[in-house]
Write an enzyme that holds these catalytic residues in place. Sequence first.
Site, PDB file in Angstrom:
ATOM      1  N   ASP A 310       0.836  -1.373   0.077  1.00 37.82           N
ATOM      2  CA  ASP A 310      -0.176  -0.045   0.030  1.00 37.82           C
ATOM      3  C   ASP A 310       1.070   1.451   0.065  1.00 37.82           C
ATOM      4  O   ASP A 310       2.017   1.378   0.757  1.00 37.82           O
ATOM      5  CB  ASP A 310      -0.870  -0.134   1.076  1.00 37.82           C
ATOM      6  CG  ASP A 310      -1.854   1.264   1.340  1.00 37.82           C
ATOM      7  OD1 ASP A 310      -2.828   1.260   0.466  1.00 37.82           O
ATOM      8  OD2 ASP A 310      -1.470   2.118   2.333  1.00 37.82           O
ATOM      9  N   GLU A 363       1.142  -0.449  -5.019  1.00 33.78           N
ATOM     10  CA  GLU A 363       0.316   0.489  -5.278  1.00 33.78           C
ATOM     11  C   GLU A 363       0.965   1.885  -5.672  1.00 33.78           C
ATOM     12  O   GLU A 363       1.177   2.441  -4.286  1.00 33.78           O
ATOM     13  CB  GLU A 363      -1.139   0.572  -4.311  1.00 33.78           C
ATOM     14  CG  GLU A 363      -2.047   1.575  -4.665  1.00 33.78           C
ATOM     15  CD  GLU A 363      -2.596   2.739  -3.411  1.00 33.78           C
ATOM     16  OE1 GLU A 363      -3.400   3.255  -3.489  1.00 33.78           O
ATOM     17  OE2 GLU A 363      -1.568   2.500  -2.195  1.00 33.78           O
TER      18      GLU A 363
END
Length: 700
Positions: A310, A363
């Site tokens: 993330d 990401e």
Amino acid sequence: MKTSDISEFDRYLFHQGTNYRAYEMLGAHFVEKNGRRGVRFAVWAPHARSVRVTGDFNDWNEESHPMTRLEDGEIWACFVPDVPEGAVYKYAIEPQWGGPYIMKADPYGFFAEKKPATASRVYDMSHYDWQDQSWMDRKRQESSYERPMLIYEVHAGSWRRNADGEYLSYRELADQLVDYARDMHYTHIEFMPLCEHPFDGSWGYQATGYYAVTSRYGAPDDFRYLVDRAHQSGIGVIMDWVPGHFCKDEQGLRRFDGQNLYESDNEQRAENWEWGTTNFDYGRTEVQSFLISNAMFWFDEFHIDGLRIDAVANMLYLNYGRKDGEWTPNKYGETGNLEAMEFLRKLNAAIFQYHPQALMIAEESTSWPLISRPVYMGGMGFNYKWNMGWMNDMLKYMSLDPIYRKWNHDKVTFSFMYAFSENFVLPLSHDEVVHGKCSLISKMPGDYWQKFAGLRAFFGYWMAHPGKKLLFMGGEFGQFIEWKYDDSLDWHLVQQYEMHAKMQAYSRAINAFYCDNKALWQVDFDWNGFQWIDCNDSENSIVTFLRRAEDREDFLVAVCNFTPEVRYDYRIGVPEPGIYQEVFNSDEERFGGSGVKNPGDIPSQDVPWHSREQSVVLTVPPMAVLYLRRMRQLSAGLPERSRGAANETPGARKAAAGPAAASGGVKPGKKTAGESRTKRRKHTVGRTAAGKSRSLAGKK
């Protein structure tokens, strides 16, 4: 799980940032000492004056079990006999200045109390009996790049709830979620973060227990059972992982031993003001051992197949989310976080050393180069990257009224300017259906019928676009409301409303078609798997292109119409002469469409079009995507394609044997049987599509 001695060598590697299984040394481990079974506790707390372990086994007596500072001066350890599994504990840390103890959960704890309680639990990680060996063996023999990857992103607490509104357990998810994913033909399930976290509203992205799978849904072995069950069903498991920042709750990592430890001493680096969290210090070698070991832990001990990392941009950029004056350039006067860059390369190199088939998915929302290239090639070392640019462009495009799409055609085509610069995953994730952004189907303009048609068309284009796929739960059946983390998906929509049931059936069908056709996934990351037919028809808002498998004769033609208008007698170039057939159509009535089709054979014609010698004439359905396959050659004597032979109709055999076949095509200007049928159906089809649109307008 193996338990290592806290040897001088293990400690040396830990302090060098290269102990990639530090969890075997630190934390709470069942051991035997002097013939007695008990638990060895060990914790890194270099600034502490003293450390004690306290819990329900000693009535939370902070003086009962002092820990010994080891020779390195930074790690503390002690042995406590007769501690039962499930015992609750914390570390009582006396800071350098004395004063009251700081009560901390175990950074390496394998289990935790269920929120709102915050202590760690002793757990024996050595007694699960895995049954997924065939999956693990098969995975070692395959390359994910050349396999279908259709990821179903799930928030475990809100995918579905029981009749009392409570969470499903890991074991309930193992039955219900895994069966559903298999029925829908998803290849992977990606869980939003499952590390222990105190606040439901963080969705798991602000963790306190990096080694403890959250107790909301059960114990560690229950999650192992879920992964095991997925693997036995042929489904991979990916987990969101957050090495970028951690929450500030007092039981967590922040100022762990009274001073900054897991975070930087530099407040500018440590504070994440945008999210109200604390950033890791990637330059501290013990933090590198902590994080890399944690990534290794999920692969080693839970058999997961991948991590989606993330907020990589937050790690790479010193100025990410910061105003002027809130950050300081690196030593070269630039914005890159040099320590984070080195950490990510080290992380990925270590994971692929021990788990070569791992999925390490970044990401990363910027144009930082070479994210998904190996470290030895100068890259960051991930093997996949989310394509945030494609996602943003296409959601903006699909939210436009179709009348305006002709002036925004570049939003459909621009992604191909960089489509092969990285190994991309095309994400339609949870981030796009929260905070007032609307659900996917609510983004679609038009009346009720057009919204579903638009979503089907979008999915059809998405499946044909190069790159692996990810869809957040609920999108597959057209949930209208935004995602709510504290409630179940609206499964009643599928049960009570026909269009939602048909949308789910469409998702199931196109997922299966994707998985069954190599042309859509075998060559995803270079131009050999893709070729434009026509990217310039902005006036009609239509794009047409080819997807090819490694076998160049195995290809599909994708025709994408982003307007609610039927396009009659629409000619496109095709790469080879032959008999084509429509093999998938998002406008079929069984999917909720208007039923505009191209039935039977579609013979190519000797009419040059789109810089190709051969072309076909189609009726393009409204707001829809169709796929064509060349079933066999027109020229006599050439071998039939195996799939074509299986689906051959009497009409197809007649066409192949007739004069058109002998001449290699249809003479220009002469109507084909397909064109005649199209003319006869023209007015009826138009009324059908328009009538359905009007009759369903306003319904929900």
